[in-house]
Design a protein around this motif. Structure first.
Motif: not given
Length: 796
Positions: A253-268
């Motif tokens: 509620s105080n504005g703190q935020q956390a995210v998980a970024v799952l990513q995959r390389s298109v080149s790979e």
């Protein structure tokens, strides 16, 4: 290989086609691979999100079980009951170390922290722990777990109640989401995992842990800063494209935020297909090379015979028909080559025939005018190359050949010309002399290297040879000739000039009957004068120098004016009055007479229309020449003139001489029939001086007969003339024609004609030819002879 050549164009076309097809296939496959890879990555990200969420849940359950184990420990509960802070802290630290918790707290039921493994617990951690406790207490749960941001790290905290048997306190354990967890996720899904946190009041993300290298992890912070919403996204990191999915983990509620970024390389993801693309590219290159070689071979096979055809066509254009063309193929090109060879052969035959037609007289086999001009040109060149070089030419025209054709027929005439050609060839006196037939009954003889005396000797020899009659088809024919002579360089230095001047000399010889005439410049002066006269006649017509003169025509029984004959006179601005005998014969010879006739017809029609408006009805006669009768457009021109002036054709009479009719009876009668059908009155002028057949004259649509003045003028003194005039009058009346006598020059002749029954007359006794103004004055003053009036009174 030149690009404008057909071979180059065929090769280029094949290469372009295969390159376009291969590139289209390569682009389509590459696009499909990229699209499928992205679709597969999106599926992997969705599954990875589920796996990561499950890992977090499993980790939370593990922590919760560890915290429950601590909460159920009897010694720990006894320490809580005795409020033994040291024991509580020691147990929290030891147990937390066993289960991997980095912090532990004991929270009383009133929300106070009674013990902690941290010396100074973070306020955010305290707040989050208390909120989690209250949530678990409210839900009457046996524990709760939540992800929270503590500082710049993400923690999973669990809260478990300590019951004896009622809840006497809460154990809160905190476990950081560390690199081990994201590495496990990376191992399970091959996805790159990054945990990002953002503190309250700060817009930038901070990297907690990541499977990416540190530089790439820093770049990720800026990319995610632009992607606010959770879900799939495309990221560009260090030149590599990633397909990502952002998973929210904590939102305070105080504005703190956390995210998980799952990513995959298109080149790979595409990397496994790169080998396939390389193979495809290699096939494309090999295909282009193969197409280039195959198209070059095919193009050469196509263009080689075409080059042969082009070479043959060039030789044909240059006039070389000797070399044959053979293309041993069964396809269209082979058939084209065969057709081309057939064409070459046919052209060669026609060229030979045309050459013979162009340079050889078909009747006699002699050179024609064109070949003779070439031979003369060569002789002039040879003569000019040697000092004192000369050559002469003879041109001759046979006498009486037209009569032979008319009497004995054209076939006999052709045989006669062949005999003449043989005789001329046999009479040549000098080596190198050539005989040619120029056309009709004209022959020419070239005498290269022969002087004027030699040319005269040759001409005399030919005339003597022609004095001997020719025997042909049991007929004996006497022929003569007029021969003209001209020579290089005395009379001209070009073949055209010499041919023109020798022709002038020949016609002079024919006209004078002198046998042989050598060209003289004085002969041409008369021709130049004729050209000058023709030019003056044209200018006179343009300047309206021709004047209309009228000679009255009267009714002999009554003496009344019936009409007038229109005559032309020329008033030259420099030479003054010029009589018709000085220009009419020349106008008839040159054909100018037709324009002059139209001019006089226009003047007569204008005058007739003017007099009719004044109530004076006179019939004017206009003379037509031989050239006029041969002009098939004359009736149409006359019709336009009378229509323009508002006249009827019956107001005019057209006079034609016998000789004009008999020059070409068929065409003359056609013209006269058309004029008569239009309504023009027709009259035969100068009757008795020609050689016309009465049977033919009977068929002509004429209404009037004019007796020539040569019979009328002296009929009072010459009984023979009187008999001729009387017979002519009777003949005309018997044919239903009106008879007019010309040359009435005395009162005595007037009365003789009247007694003979002649209808009309004209002559100097009544009036000479006079201008229009003078004619109109005469018309007002004319009175019939007194003797005529007395005879009429006696008759009454």
């Amino acid at each position: 290989m030149r690009l404008y050549r057909l071979e180059s164009k065929i090769v280029a076309l094949f290469i372009v086609l295969i390159v376009v097809v291969q590139l289209a296939g390569f682009v389509a496959i590459r696009t499909a691979i990229d699209r499928n890879a992205r679709s597969a990555i999106s599926d992997e990200l969705v599954i990875g999100e589920r796996v990561f969420t499950r890992l977090l849940d499993q980790n939370a359950q593990k922590l919760t079980q560890g915290a429950r184990l601590l909460a159920s420990d009897f010694g720990f509960r006894q320490a809580i009951g005795t409020d033994d802070h040291d024991t509580i802290g020691s147990v929290l630290a030891n147990h937390g170390a066993r289960i991997g918790a980095s912090m532990g707290m004991l929270i009383a039921t009133d929300g106070t922290i009674r013990a902690s493994t941290l010396e100074y617990p973070d306020t955010d951690l305290q707040r989050s722990s208390l909120e989690l406790v209250r949530k678990a207490d409210k839900d009457n749960a046996n524990g709760a777990a939540e992800s929270v941001v503590v500082g710049e790290n993400l923690f999973q905290i669990v809260a478990v109640p300590i019951k004896a048997p009622v809840t006497i306190a809460w154990v809160v354990m905190g476990f950081p989401v560390d690199r081990d967890l994201v590495n496990d996720m990376r191992a399970l899904s091959q996805l790159q995992v990054s945990i990002l946190v953002r503190q309250r009041g700060r817009p930038d993300w901070v990297s907690d842990v990541s499977t990416l290298a540190k530089p790439e992890a820093q770049m990720l912070l800026h990319e995610v800063g632009d992607v606010r919403a959770a879900g799939p996204a495309d990221l560009q990191i260090d030149g590599n494209q990633y397909r990502a999915r952002i998973l929210p983990l904590a939102q305070a509620s105080n504005g703190q935020q956390a995210v998980a970024v799952l990513q995959r390389s298109v080149s790979e993801a595409v990397a496994p297909y790169q080998r396939l693309q390389l193979i495809l590219l290699s096939i494309t290159v090999l295909g282009v090379l193969g197409a280039a070689v195959a198209s070059a071979v095919m193009a050469r096979r196509i263009t080689s015979p075409l080059r042969e055809l082009a070479s043959v066509a060039k030789r044909l254009g240059a006039g070389d028909y000797s070399e044959s063309l053979y293309i041993r193929r069964q396809d269209e090109i082979g058939r084209l080559g065969a057709a081309f060879e057939t064409m070459r052969g046919e052209i060669a035959k026609r060229e030979l025939k045309i050459s013979r037609l162009a340079y050889q007289d078909q009747l006699t086999g002699l050179p024609n005018r064109l070949q003779f001009a070439d031979l003369l040109r060569d002789a002039i060149i040879d003569g000019g190359e040697s000092p004192g070089g000369t050559c002469h030419i003879l041109m001759m025209d046979l006498d009486r050949f037209q009569q032979v054709n008319d009497v004995l027929g054209h076939r006999f005439g052709d045989d006669l010309l062949r005999q003449v050609a043989s005789r001329l060839t046999a009479q040549l006196l000098y080596p190198g002399a050539k005989v040619a037939r120029l056309g009709g009954d004209e022959f020419a003889i070239l005498l290269p290297g022969v002087n004027l005396e030699g040319a005269l000797a040759q001409a005399t020899h030919i005339l003597r040879a022609l004095e001997q009659p020719l025997s042909l088809q049991e007929q004996t024919v006497d022929l003569g000739a007029g021969i003209g002579i001209a020579g290089y360089p005395a009379h001209g230095r070009s073949s055209d000039v010499l041919l023109s001047r020798v022709e002038v000399a020949m016609y002079t010889a024919k006209r004078k009957g002198s046998g042989v005439v050598v060209y003289d410049p004085a002969i041409d002066r008369s021709s130049q004068e004729s050209l000058s006269l023709l030019s003056e006649l044209r200018r006179a017509l343009e300047r309206d120098e021709f004047m209309l003169y009228l000679q009255p025509k009267l009714d002999l029984p009554s003496g009344e004016v019936f009409g007038a004959e229109a005559l032309v006179r020329w008033l030259h601005p420099d030479k003054g009055f010029i009589g018709p005998d000085n220009f009419i014969p020349f106008a008839e010879t040159t054909g100018f007479i037709r324009m002059l006739t139209i001019c006089m017809m226009e003047k007569v029609a204008s005058l007739s229309a003017q007099l009719q408006r004044q109530g004076i009805a006179l019939k004017f006669s206009v003379n037509l020449s031989t050239r006029d009768l041969l002009d098939q457009e004359l009736p149409g021109a006359f019709a336009a003139i009378v229509e323009r002036h508002g006249l009827t054709p019956a107001a005019l009479c057209l006079e034609i001489t016998e000789s004009a009719i008999m020059d070409d009876p068929a065409r003359a009668q056609n013209t006269l029939d058309r004029l008569a059908a239009m309504g023009f009155a027709l009259s035969i002028d100068d009757f008795g001086t020609g050689y016309s057949s009465l049977a033919y004259l009977k068929r002509l649509p004429v209404r009037e007969l004019k007796i020539d003045k040569s019979f009328v003028m002296k009929m009072a003194q010459d009984q023979d003339d009187a008999k001729i005039v009387r017979s002519t009058i009777d003949l005309g009346h018997n044919l239903g024609l009106r008879v007019v006598a010309e040359g009435v020059e005395s009162e005595e002749v007037w009365f003789l004609l009247r007694q003979m029954g002649c209808d009309q007359g004209q002559g100097y006794f009544m009036g000479k030819p006079m201008p229009v103004e003078r004619f109109l004055e005469w018309l007002q003053q004319w009175r019939a002879p007194e003797a005529l009036d007395q005879s009429e009174n006696m008759a009454v």
